[in-house]
Every structure is written in structure tokens, then in C-alpha cells.
Design a protein around this motif. Sequence first.
Motif, PDB file in Angstrom:
ATOM      1  N   ASP A 203      48.832  27.675  38.431  1.00  0.00           N
ATOM      2  CA  ASP A 203      49.750  27.531  39.553  1.00  0.00           C
ATOM      3  C   ASP A 203      50.142  28.925  40.109  1.00  0.00           C
ATOM      4  OD1 ASP A 203      51.282  25.883  41.211  1.00  0.00           O
ATOM      5  OD2 ASP A 203      53.096  26.403  40.071  1.00  0.00           O
ATOM      6  N   ILE A 204      50.400  29.868  39.176  1.00  0.00           N
ATOM      7  CA  ILE A 204      50.764  31.233  39.624  1.00  0.00           C
ATOM      8  C   ILE A 204      49.547  31.889  40.291  1.00  0.00           C
ATOM      9  CG2 ILE A 204      51.673  33.492  38.935  1.00  0.00           C
ATOM     10  CD1 ILE A 204      52.835  32.103  36.448  1.00  0.00           C
ATOM     11  N   PHE A 205      48.344  31.661  39.707  1.00  0.00           N
ATOM     12  CA  PHE A 205      47.120  32.218  40.323  1.00  0.00           C
ATOM     13  C   PHE A 205      47.011  31.753  41.776  1.00  0.00           C
ATOM     14  CE2 PHE A 205      44.255  32.866  36.297  1.00  0.00           C
ATOM     15  CZ  PHE A 205      45.134  33.844  35.872  1.00  0.00           C
ATOM     16  N   ASP A 206      47.284  30.443  42.001  1.00  0.00           N
ATOM     17  CA  ASP A 206      47.216  29.905  43.368  1.00  0.00           C
ATOM     18  C   ASP A 206      48.210  30.619  44.276  1.00  0.00           C
ATOM     19  OD1 ASP A 206      45.255  28.167  42.827  1.00  0.00           O
ATOM     20  OD2 ASP A 206      46.542  26.387  42.577  1.00  0.00           O
ATOM     21  N   LYS A 211      47.494  37.526  47.896  1.00  0.00           N
ATOM     22  CA  LYS A 211      47.802  38.913  47.512  1.00  0.00           C
ATOM     23  C   LYS A 211      46.621  39.503  46.724  1.00  0.00           C
ATOM     24  CE  LYS A 211      51.546  41.559  47.503  1.00  0.00           C
ATOM     25  NZ  LYS A 211      52.531  41.517  48.520  1.00  0.00           N
ATOM     26  N   ALA A 212      46.074  38.682  45.782  1.00  0.00           N
ATOM     27  CA  ALA A 212      44.957  39.158  44.956  1.00  0.00           C
ATOM     28  C   ALA A 212      43.743  39.456  45.837  1.00  0.00           C
ATOM     29  CB  ALA A 212      44.612  38.113  43.901  1.00  0.00           C
ATOM     30  N   GLU A 213      43.537  38.607  46.835  1.00  0.00           N
ATOM     31  CA  GLU A 213      42.417  38.818  47.762  1.00  0.00           C
ATOM     32  C   GLU A 213      42.600  40.122  48.534  1.00  0.00           C
ATOM     33  OE1 GLU A 213      41.447  35.684  50.686  1.00  0.00           O
ATOM     34  OE2 GLU A 213      41.280  34.424  48.884  1.00  0.00           O
ATOM     35  N   GLU A 214      43.836  40.287  48.984  1.00  0.00           N
ATOM     36  CA  GLU A 214      44.154  41.484  49.764  1.00  0.00           C
ATOM     37  C   GLU A 214      43.824  42.757  48.971  1.00  0.00           C
ATOM     38  OE1 GLU A 214      48.292  43.612  51.147  1.00  0.00           O
ATOM     39  OE2 GLU A 214      48.325  41.426  50.882  1.00  0.00           O
ATOM     40  N   PHE A 215      44.142  42.751  47.665  1.00  0.00           N
ATOM     41  CA  PHE A 215      43.879  43.933  46.832  1.00  0.00           C
ATOM     42  C   PHE A 215      42.515  43.851  46.120  1.00  0.00           C
ATOM     43  CE2 PHE A 215      48.405  44.118  47.428  1.00  0.00           C
ATOM     44  CZ  PHE A 215      48.752  45.467  47.344  1.00  0.00           C
ATOM     45  N   LEU A 242      55.579  35.517  33.835  1.00  0.00           N
ATOM     46  CA  LEU A 242      54.142  35.670  34.101  1.00  0.00           C
ATOM     47  C   LEU A 242      53.881  36.049  35.548  1.00  0.00           C
ATOM     48  CD1 LEU A 242      52.959  32.759  31.875  1.00  0.00           C
ATOM     49  CD2 LEU A 242      52.178  35.128  31.693  1.00  0.00           C
ATOM     50  N   SER A 243      54.664  35.470  36.452  1.00  0.00           N
ATOM     51  CA  SER A 243      54.484  35.774  37.860  1.00  0.00           C
ATOM     52  C   SER A 243      54.769  37.262  38.124  1.00  0.00           C
ATOM     53  CB  SER A 243      55.410  34.869  38.666  1.00  0.00           C
ATOM     54  OG  SER A 243      55.460  35.281  39.968  1.00  0.00           O
ATOM     55  N   ASN A 244      55.864  37.795  37.527  1.00  0.00           N
ATOM     56  CA  ASN A 244      56.192  39.211  37.728  1.00  0.00           C
ATOM     57  C   ASN A 244      55.095  40.106  37.144  1.00  0.00           C
ATOM     58  OD1 ASN A 244      58.534  38.233  38.752  1.00  0.00           O
ATOM     59  ND2 ASN A 244      59.924  39.322  37.389  1.00  0.00           N
ATOM     60  N   LEU A 245      54.594  39.736  35.943  1.00  0.00           N
ATOM     61  CA  LEU A 245      53.560  40.573  35.308  1.00  0.00           C
ATOM     62  C   LEU A 245      52.260  40.525  36.109  1.00  0.00           C
ATOM     63  CD1 LEU A 245      54.082  39.746  31.504  1.00  0.00           C
ATOM     64  CD2 LEU A 245      54.885  41.747  32.768  1.00  0.00           C
ATOM     65  N   LEU A 246      51.901  39.328  36.573  1.00  0.00           N
ATOM     66  CA  LEU A 246      50.651  39.199  37.335  1.00  0.00           C
ATOM     67  C   LEU A 246      50.746  39.918  38.675  1.00  0.00           C
ATOM     68  CD1 LEU A 246      49.739  35.569  36.329  1.00  0.00           C
ATOM     69  CD2 LEU A 246      48.273  37.561  36.057  1.00  0.00           C
ATOM     70  N   LEU A 247      51.915  39.783  39.317  1.00  0.00           N
ATOM     71  CA  LEU A 247      52.092  40.471  40.607  1.00  0.00           C
ATOM     72  C   LEU A 247      51.967  41.984  40.415  1.00  0.00           C
ATOM     73  CD1 LEU A 247      52.702  40.298  43.598  1.00  0.00           C
ATOM     74  CD2 LEU A 247      55.126  40.258  43.076  1.00  0.00           C
ATOM     75  N   ILE A 250      48.444  43.125  40.103  1.00  0.00           N
ATOM     76  CA  ILE A 250      47.736  43.193  41.397  1.00  0.00           C
ATOM     77  C   ILE A 250      48.184  44.447  42.154  1.00  0.00           C
ATOM     78  CG2 ILE A 250      47.418  42.060  43.633  1.00  0.00           C
ATOM     79  CD1 ILE A 250      47.918  39.372  42.195  1.00  0.00           C
ATOM     80  N   LYS A 251      49.542  44.621  42.204  1.00  0.00           N
ATOM     81  CA  LYS A 251      50.076  45.752  42.979  1.00  0.00           C
ATOM     82  C   LYS A 251      49.607  47.097  42.438  1.00  0.00           C
ATOM     83  CE  LYS A 251      54.584  45.351  43.042  1.00  0.00           C
ATOM     84  NZ  LYS A 251      56.004  45.297  43.411  1.00  0.00           N
ATOM     85  N   TYR A 252      49.494  47.180  41.094  1.00  0.00           N
ATOM     86  CA  TYR A 252      49.120  48.459  40.476  1.00  0.00           C
ATOM     87  C   TYR A 252      47.701  48.408  39.913  1.00  0.00           C
ATOM     88  CZ  TYR A 252      54.096  48.482  41.071  1.00  0.00           C
ATOM     89  OH  TYR A 252      55.335  48.346  41.621  1.00  0.00           O
ATOM     90  N   GLY A 253      46.905  47.492  40.502  1.00  0.00           N
ATOM     91  CA  GLY A 253      45.511  47.379  40.075  1.00  0.00           C
ATOM     92  C   GLY A 253      44.635  48.261  40.953  1.00  0.00           C
TER      93      GLY A 253
END
Length: 343
Positions: A203-206, A211-215, A242-247, A250-253
Amino acid sequence: MKKKVTPLKVCVMLAISNTLITLLVIAVLSLAGKTQINTWQIFLIALLVFGASYTVTYLIIKKYILQKLIQIYKAIQHKGKSKNMLMSKNVFEQTSQDVSKWAKELDEEVQTQTQLANYRRLFIGNFSHEIRTPIFNIQGYIDTLIDGAMDDDNVREKYLNQASKNVTRLISIVEDLTTISKLEYNQVVMNITEFDLIPVIYDIFDELALKAEEFEIELKLDSHGHNFFTVKGDKMAIRQVLSNLLLNSIKYGKTKGKTTVNLLDMNTYAIIQVTDNGIGIEEKHLGHLCDRFYRVSTSRSRTAGGTGLGLAIVKHILEAHNQSLSISSNYGKGSTFAFQLEK
Ligand SMILES: Nc1ncnc2c1ncn2[C@@H]1O[C@H](COP(=O)(O)OP(=O)(O)OP(=O)(O)O)[C@@H](O)[C@H]1O
Ligand SMILES: [Mg+2]
């Protein structure tokens, strides 16, 4: 072992020595033939001298010494010490111990208060710094609109949208802070249930897909062969962790990077790891990442946007589950954020 000298013992010792001196005087006088008193009279005199010496010493100690000590106890706000209690104790040693204990407690209190004051100062500084930018932006857009841009169809909508974005940013800062302070004051009761973590993660991936696509970051789940992965916790709160960690991953990937959520079954408990191959974090920052408003000052952090509250929220939620966040990172190569949950 050191003998305990108590005021009561001093009274008895003085009374005994006065009685002995009196008996010695009587014996000398009798031997010199200056007096003739019988055994009963000697016994009575000894008793009287003992009683009088004891009473006088007791009253003197109580009046002149204990009175002062009671004042000291009142000053250090040490309740429950009465004169009678002190009489049976080694007062000087006891008082010195109590005063040192009080001084130590006071010292600790002063240190805590100083730390709190510094923390508050830092917090207010950080908070005003964070809200200043969106407020000034909003003011800038509105002023420009008032000064005539309102009539320009091209900029009007653009500026209103920008102002609205900054309002959203302000709201999100205030919401994050409200969440943190509620968690800090234990105002959030965790609703602990058993739930399957796998659909929560998808659900969080969705939610983060755009955002993930953008980065250009690939989000992956490795449940190590489990179709269901049941854990105990507050579902919504763990979702936020999990949402904060995943975000963040992405942001710092790094572009074309990958973030993997690993679910490890340890029989009685579960380990949840979020691993990325992003920019990584230098060791000196690791201990501070969960502090409010702490952001590593890199050009990436500046462009990624954020307030530095995400990991503070994660930390508090995990603490409310009696768990902690472990962070390991290889600067330039990537980071892993992990925590445990009961099964
Ligand atoms: N996966 C990661 N890789 C590299 N650095 C990270 C990672 N996660 C967090 N950080 C660093 O830790 C800092 C604090 O993270 P945190 O999530 O608390 O705040 P933020 O992402 O800056 O803002 P917010 O989450 O409030 O929007 C980030 O600014 C970033 O410098
Ligand atoms: Mg964050």
C-alpha cells in the motif's frame, strides 16, 4: 568498623563520667575523713548526678545543636527529620550525608533544567527558521498579486498555487510537531493488534509510486518466502514509520537506485529493514538523525525538501512500542534503517 557517636550516646557518656567524678570526690573526702555517708546515700547521689547530667546535656544538645540542624533540614526541604529521630543518629555524619545528597540532586536538577532550556531555545530557533521560509513565500506571492499581478492571467494562478503549496508545507510542519508532542506526552494510546505487514508495505509502495518514479528508484519487498508476515503493533503508526523510512530512501537515494524492505522472521520477533543504495550518511550524523529538525546539510537534502521531523516521529512511535530504530550507513553507498516488532 567506625563506632557511631550519637547525641544519646554523648549524653550517657557525659552522665557516666560526671557520676564517676562525683563518686571519686566522695571517696577522697571519705578517706580524708571529711565526710561520712552510707552506701544508700552514695547510690542516691550517683543516681541524681547521672540523671541531672543526662538531662542537662540532652537539653543543651537539643536546644543548641539540633535546633541548627533542623534549620538546615528545613532549608534543604528534607521532610520527616525530627529532633527525636536525630538524637538516636550520628547527626553530624547523617546531616553531612543528607546535605551532600541534596547538593547532588540539586546539581542534577540544575543540569536537567539547563539542558531543557538549551533544548527549548534550539527548538524555538529551529521552528522559527523552518516556518519563516513558507511564511515569507506566501507573503511575497500575495503582495505581488496585490501590487498588480492579480490582473495578469498568466501569473495569477501560478502565484496562488505557489502560495497554496507553502500553506500546505506550513500545515505539514504543524501536523508533524503535533504528532511528536502527543507522542512525547504519551497522549497517543497505541492500538496494538496483530496484522499482516505485507499488504501495508505494498500500500505504501503504491502511495509513493509517483515519487519513486520521479527519482527513478525501484521499491522492492523481500519477505523471504513468507506469504503472510504477522506482527504485533499499532497498524497505522507502523505504517507511518515505514512510510517515513521509504520516503527518505527515495529522497536520499541515487537515480536508478533501489530500496528493499526485508522482513526477517526471528521466531519470537520480527526484524524489519529498509535498505537503500543512496547517498549514505557520514558516521558523525548517525546519532543525531532522530533529533527534531536535524538534517544533514548536503545539497541533496536542500533540494529534497523536508523539515527533519520524519525520523523524530519514527523514533517516538517505535519507543511507544518499546522498540528503537537502528541506523547503519556507508557514506556514499547507502543506508539501512531497522527495527524489531513482536510477532
Ligand atoms: N535513507 C537516507 N539516506 C541518507 N540520508 C538520510 C536518509 N534518511 C534520512 N537521512 C538524513 O537524515 C535527515 C533527517 O531525516 P528526517 O526524515 O528526520 O527529515 P527530513 O527527511 O529531512 O524531513 P521530513 O522527514 O520531516 O520531511 C535527512 O535530512 C537526511 O539528511
Ligand atoms: Mg524524512
